[in-house]
Design a protein around this motif. Structure first.
Motif, PDB file in Angstrom:
ATOM      1  N   UNK A  17       0.812  -1.215   0.000  1.00 34.19           N
ATOM      2  CA  UNK A  17       0.000   0.000   0.000  1.00 34.19           C
ATOM      3  C   UNK A  17       0.845   1.264   0.000  1.00 34.19           C
ATOM      4  N   UNK A  18       2.116   1.184   0.436  1.00 32.81           N
ATOM      5  CA  UNK A  18       2.959   2.378   0.432  1.00 32.81           C
ATOM      6  C   UNK A  18       3.630   2.625  -0.923  1.00 32.81           C
ATOM      7  N   UNK A  19       3.369   1.793  -1.913  1.00 38.81           N
ATOM      8  CA  UNK A  19       3.897   2.010  -3.261  1.00 38.81           C
ATOM      9  C   UNK A  19       2.879   2.843  -4.053  1.00 38.81           C
ATOM     10  N   UNK A  20       2.714   4.069  -3.600  1.00 39.00           N
ATOM     11  CA  UNK A  20       1.653   4.941  -4.111  1.00 39.00           C
ATOM     12  C   UNK A  20       1.780   5.241  -5.599  1.00 39.00           C
ATOM     13  N   UNK A  21       3.003   5.436  -6.086  1.00 36.78           N
ATOM     14  CA  UNK A  21       3.185   5.728  -7.511  1.00 36.78           C
ATOM     15  C   UNK A  21       2.715   4.548  -8.366  1.00 36.78           C
ATOM     16  N   UNK A  22       3.070   3.347  -7.971  1.00 31.07           N
ATOM     17  CA  UNK A  22       2.643   2.158  -8.711  1.00 31.07           C
ATOM     18  C   UNK A  22       1.127   1.991  -8.643  1.00 31.07           C
ATOM     19  N   UNK A  23       0.551   2.226  -7.492  1.00 29.48           N
ATOM     20  CA  UNK A  23      -0.909   2.123  -7.348  1.00 29.48           C
ATOM     21  C   UNK A  23      -1.592   3.121  -8.273  1.00 29.48           C
ATOM     22  N   UNK A  24      -1.106   4.375  -8.303  1.00 29.86           N
ATOM     23  CA  UNK A  24      -1.696   5.387  -9.199  1.00 29.86           C
ATOM     24  C   UNK A  24      -1.586   4.957 -10.657  1.00 29.86           C
ATOM     25  N   UNK A  40      -1.211   1.937 -11.919  1.00 32.58           N
ATOM     26  CA  UNK A  40      -2.072   0.779 -12.179  1.00 32.58           C
ATOM     27  C   UNK A  40      -3.544   1.169 -12.192  1.00 32.58           C
ATOM     28  N   UNK A  41      -3.919   2.042 -11.280  1.00 29.63           N
ATOM     29  CA  UNK A  41      -5.318   2.471 -11.220  1.00 29.63           C
ATOM     30  C   UNK A  41      -5.713   3.188 -12.505  1.00 29.63           C
ATOM     31  N   UNK A  42      -4.849   4.035 -13.012  1.00 28.38           N
ATOM     32  CA  UNK A  42      -5.166   4.793 -14.227  1.00 28.38           C
ATOM     33  C   UNK A  42      -5.273   3.879 -15.455  1.00 28.38           C
ATOM     34  N   UNK A  43      -4.696   2.702 -15.383  1.00 32.06           N
ATOM     35  CA  UNK A  43      -4.726   1.756 -16.503  1.00 32.06           C
ATOM     36  C   UNK A  43      -5.710   0.603 -16.289  1.00 32.06           C
ATOM     37  N   UNK A  44      -6.461   0.630 -15.202  1.00 30.61           N
ATOM     38  CA  UNK A  44      -7.441  -0.422 -14.939  1.00 30.61           C
ATOM     39  C   UNK A  44      -6.843  -1.737 -14.454  1.00 30.61           C
ATOM     40  N   UNK A  79       2.475  -0.324 -17.292  1.00 29.91           N
ATOM     41  CA  UNK A  79       2.251  -0.443 -18.743  1.00 29.91           C
ATOM     42  C   UNK A  79       2.288  -1.909 -19.177  1.00 29.91           C
ATOM     43  N   UNK A  80       3.261  -2.657 -18.659  1.00 31.94           N
ATOM     44  CA  UNK A  80       3.392  -4.068 -19.015  1.00 31.94           C
ATOM     45  C   UNK A  80       2.210  -4.871 -18.480  1.00 31.94           C
ATOM     46  N   UNK A  81       1.769  -4.561 -17.259  1.00 31.15           N
ATOM     47  CA  UNK A  81       0.594  -5.233 -16.686  1.00 31.15           C
ATOM     48  C   UNK A  81      -0.635  -4.993 -17.554  1.00 31.15           C
ATOM     49  N   UNK A  82      -0.829  -3.737 -17.968  1.00 31.63           N
ATOM     50  CA  UNK A  82      -1.973  -3.393 -18.820  1.00 31.63           C
ATOM     51  C   UNK A  82      -1.901  -4.136 -20.150  1.00 31.63           C
ATOM     52  N   UNK A  83      -0.721  -4.176 -20.733  1.00 36.05           N
ATOM     53  CA  UNK A  83      -0.524  -4.878 -22.006  1.00 36.05           C
ATOM     54  C   UNK A  83      -0.887  -6.358 -21.856  1.00 36.05           C
ATOM     55  N   UNK A  84      -0.427  -6.972 -20.772  1.00 41.68           N
ATOM     56  CA  UNK A  84      -0.726  -8.383 -20.532  1.00 41.68           C
ATOM     57  C   UNK A  84      -2.230  -8.607 -20.398  1.00 41.68           C
TER      58      UNK A  84
END
Length: 183
Positions: A110-117, A119-123, A150-155
């Motif tokens: 939960x403290x990885x706020x940049x990654x959460x943002x 990922x959230x913006x990419x669904x 980006x890679x998660x979204x692509x997958x």
């Protein structure tokens, strides 16, 4: 369909590898005194869940993302577990319970706020997190949040049953180095 595969494979896997899990737990007791590591992670739709892994670092190590951890905190047995990816086996329990999938974006803290943002913006947070995926087999870890998202979204946009099994096979056969640790 994927949830059915997750359930069947994780149940069969836990039954099949139960003797290995017991051996790793016993060795883990001698290594750290506490072989199981649990940590709250970000799940589907940002719902928290408790991730289960084999402990690879000394007890009392700060709860940070792997790329921010110090390699001196990893025990010799922990190095072996990480190199062979055996530290991930207890997550089959998370998959069986429906908190995770075998294939999906790795669950972050939960403290990885940049990654959460990102990922959230990419669904990306709309799906169950996974043990492995496209980013993991391509050595992309949480130290590069934008690239990882980006890679998660692509997958997720192209994930098929074929890819599901391909990512699992690639992980089991040793593709991908896992999360980096600071040296």
């Amino acid at each position: 369909m994927i949830r059915i595969l997750d359930f069947c494979i994780s149940l069969f896997g836990l039954i099949l590898i139960f003797p290995v899990l017991v051996i790793l737990v016993v060795i883990g007791f001698f290594d750290t005194g506490s072989p199981i590591f649990t940590q709250q992670r970000v799940g589907r739709n940002r719902k928290p869940f408790i991730l289960v892994k084999f402990r690879t670092m000394k007890k009392g190590t700060a709860s940070v993302a792997s790329h921010m951890a110090d390699s001196a905190d990893i025990t010799p047995f922990g190095r072996f577990l990480r190199r062979t990816k055996l530290d991930e086996l207890p997550q089959l329990w998370n998959v069986l319970k429906g908190e995770m999938s075998l294939v999906g974006p790795r669950p972050c803290l939960f403290n990885q706020e940049e990654l959460i943002r990102e990922r959230e913006s990419r669904g990306v947070l709309e799906v169950r997190p996974g043990i492995t995926g496209l980013a993991q087999v391509n050595n992309i870890d949480m130290s590069t949040p934008e690239l990882l998202a980006e890679m998660d979204q692509k997958m997720l946009k192209s994930l098929s049953v074929f890819d599901y099994f391909r990512y699992i096979f690639m992980t089991v056969s040793g593709k991908g180095a896992g999360d980096r640790v600071r040296h």
